[in-house]
Design a protein around this motif. Sequence first.
Motif, mmCIF file in Angstrom:
data_model
loop_
_atom_site.group_PDB
_atom_site.id
_atom_site.type_symbol
_atom_site.label_atom_id
_atom_site.label_comp_id
_atom_site.label_asym_id
_atom_site.label_seq_id
_atom_site.Cartn_x
_atom_site.Cartn_y
_atom_site.Cartn_z
ATOM 1 N N ARG A 209 -21.930 -16.510 -10.786
ATOM 2 C CA ARG A 209 -22.354 -15.764 -9.942
ATOM 3 C C ARG A 209 -21.586 -14.373 -9.654
ATOM 4 O O ARG A 209 -20.247 -14.679 -9.474
ATOM 5 N N ASP A 229 -21.233 -6.543 -10.060
ATOM 6 C CA ASP A 229 -22.420 -5.990 -9.607
ATOM 7 C C ASP A 229 -22.387 -4.766 -8.901
ATOM 8 O O ASP A 229 -21.284 -4.446 -8.494
ATOM 9 N N SER A 358 -28.989 -14.476 -14.371
ATOM 10 C CA SER A 358 -28.203 -13.902 -13.321
ATOM 11 C C SER A 358 -26.673 -13.471 -13.824
ATOM 12 O O SER A 358 -25.917 -13.208 -13.122
ATOM 13 N N PRO A 361 -25.395 -9.716 -13.275
ATOM 14 C CA PRO A 361 -26.063 -9.548 -12.017
ATOM 15 C C PRO A 361 -26.834 -8.306 -11.859
ATOM 16 O O PRO A 361 -27.809 -8.479 -11.078
ATOM 17 N N PRO A 364 -31.446 -9.246 -12.828
ATOM 18 C CA PRO A 364 -32.600 -9.611 -11.800
ATOM 19 C C PRO A 364 -32.968 -8.134 -10.990
ATOM 20 O O PRO A 364 -34.100 -8.219 -10.605
ATOM 21 N N VAL A 385 -35.853 -16.047 -12.943
ATOM 22 C CA VAL A 385 -34.655 -15.860 -12.970
ATOM 23 C C VAL A 385 -34.137 -17.108 -13.252
ATOM 24 O O VAL A 385 -34.313 -18.129 -12.396
#
Length: 514
Positions: A209, A229, A358, A361, A364, A385
Amino acid sequence: MTPCLRPLLFGLVLLPLAAQADRPLAVVAPWEITGLDPSTSGYVFARMRVAETLIDTDADGQPAPGLASGWQVSDDGLTWRFTLREGVTFHDDSPLTAQAAALSLEHALAKPGILDSAPIVAIEAEDADVVVHLDSPFAPLPALLAHSTTLILAVDAFDDEGRATQMIGTGPYRVASVAPPQRLTVERFDGYWGETPAIGSASYLAVGRGETRALMAESGDADVVFTLDPASRARLARHDRLALHAEPLPRTIVFKLNAEHPFLEDERARQALSLAVDRVGIAAGLLRHPEAAAAELFPASLGPWHLGLNTNGGTAAEEAQDVERARELLTELGWEANGRGMLERDGQPFQLTLRTFSDRPELPLVATALQDQWREIGVALEVAVGNASEIPSGHRDGSLELGLMARNYGLVPDPLGTLLDDFGTDPETMGGDWGAMGWRDADVAAWLDTLRQEADMDARAELAGQVARRLNEAMPVVPVAWYQQTAAVNAELEGFSIDPLERSYRIDELRWGE
């Protein structure tokens, strides 16, 4: 905050210089460790400087001596001789020999990987040389031997079946512990043949993440965090304890299309989807790098593969968008708007599913932008995703319709190796897992086959341009943006830089500031 990792960063307590020298380094990135074998996770061990390849790269991204101090090719182009560097030992203190290096490459050749594209007949050891025999000339062989699937490991790293059961390399760091799929710790190898690293130990943690990775940089739980991101990058730029870095890479955000799908088999449909994409808006609004907008697969850093498409005074990416022309092409193919403005043909809606993941990042976000932009021309897009593995698995079982990904055309110091996998000459394997799906072009196959053997640089440049132009016309894979690697780095670290070929995290070049 993890106390065991960061008892020293906050408050007014400063480390003594001796303790600073022993201070471990914490690296965080998205990519999981799927095992010990170079064929599956070699990139992690190469980036963490545990294992090395025969061929390295220089500052310009060209092949350079690695574990091989030099190489020669026979006049007929069928025999390559790589002379090993003297005085190199593996982490188990066994010497680097031609026999050990040849065995590693034989194991690599027996598994799926970059060497599949080379016409290798045999790999053998002769004195201090590794000799590779080919059944036809193959000019980019040295570049392929810089790939992480060709890491050179000690003989005892492999079991009787040729599987790597230990990671015993020659790099400046050796494995202290490994716990797939997430954790790796390394320690300095004092017997390294090159310059001894300043930092004695380091850890690698795979964190999928992007938000979590950014929080780890922000809190001080990680010293080097890769792949940020855009929103996190803007927030982290305000922290005086962090330095942000970005480097353009020969990696392109693309979507691949199933050219055997009844909606996509005509290249006009693929062209229409490309013409509807607002690349400039995506690059500026989502990626925060307006210059990243890509109207072609290959950036300028890839030389003759780059076309330079702008012709009317605007940028190539601006000229690549033409929504009205997209609508015209779809009308030619029999698609008509229904009462809701969505396209139908023979009672079927123009509806597709795009798969992405993902781990990167931005993907998506780009997928959602494509969904909105294609709705404007009447195409309904569902975004799924999931895991990165779903794109190659969908390619293999034929279920993939569209896949959004970041494709690295600089996996080796010559993009030909990747292109042979993605668009190459073997009709059974053409397209691989990440390249063209259901698309064949005899001219492209012939041009790539000629490039395998052609040594003349002018002829190679002409052929590269021809391949790039045909791909831009047929669009089995459609470019959206050129990628930039990003990193948030503890400001106390000195010597940080990003490898544009992503072969190394260069942790052996880092040191803690005094």
